[in-house]
Design a protein around this motif. Structure first.
Motif, mmCIF file in Angstrom:
data_model
loop_
_atom_site.group_PDB
_atom_site.id
_atom_site.type_symbol
_atom_site.label_atom_id
_atom_site.label_comp_id
_atom_site.label_asym_id
_atom_site.label_seq_id
_atom_site.Cartn_x
_atom_site.Cartn_y
_atom_site.Cartn_z
ATOM 1 N N PRO A 49 -9.621 7.516 5.284
ATOM 2 C CA PRO A 49 -8.862 8.283 4.290
ATOM 3 C C PRO A 49 -9.025 7.681 2.891
ATOM 4 O O PRO A 49 -8.954 6.468 2.715
ATOM 5 N N VAL A 50 -9.261 8.538 1.909
ATOM 6 C CA VAL A 50 -9.354 8.109 0.511
ATOM 7 C C VAL A 50 -7.951 8.196 -0.082
ATOM 8 O O VAL A 50 -7.282 9.217 0.048
ATOM 9 N N VAL A 51 -7.506 7.111 -0.700
ATOM 10 C CA VAL A 51 -6.170 7.051 -1.294
ATOM 11 C C VAL A 51 -6.269 6.558 -2.731
ATOM 12 O O VAL A 51 -7.246 5.925 -3.117
ATOM 13 N N GLU A 52 -5.256 6.868 -3.510
ATOM 14 C CA GLU A 52 -5.193 6.360 -4.877
ATOM 15 C C GLU A 52 -4.496 5.009 -4.859
ATOM 16 O O GLU A 52 -3.672 4.731 -3.988
ATOM 17 N N LYS A 53 -4.821 4.163 -5.833
ATOM 18 C CA LYS A 53 -4.224 2.832 -5.909
ATOM 19 C C LYS A 53 -2.704 2.882 -5.950
ATOM 20 O O LYS A 53 -2.030 1.999 -5.428
#
Length: 72
Positions: A49-53
């Motif tokens: 999964p790609v997540v934001e900081k």
């Protein structure tokens, strides 16, 4: 106290590997759960999964806590 955010989590990974379409500087990969298939095609690889900081979830575990438990 560590701020609950993906960038401060032990499961956050800045290495984007094959996620070429998500090379934004404020994103990374969540390594808590295993990669999931992106389509029903048998030829498509799974992806983390790609997540934001600044995101966070209920699995948040501060990096400091991990380092402390390893050293003990």
């Amino acid at each position: 106290m560590t701020t609950c955010a993906c960038a401060n989590c032990q499961f956050y990974d800045t290495h984007m590997g094959g996620a070429a379409k998500h090379k934004e500087k404020d994103t990374g990969l969540c390594r808590f759960n295993p990669p999931l298939p992106q389509t029903a095609s048998a030829n498509t690889r799974a992806a983390w999964p790609v997540v934001e900081k600044s995101d966070w979830c209920g699995h948040f575990a501060a990096t400091v806590e991990r380092m402390t438990s390893v050293a003990a």
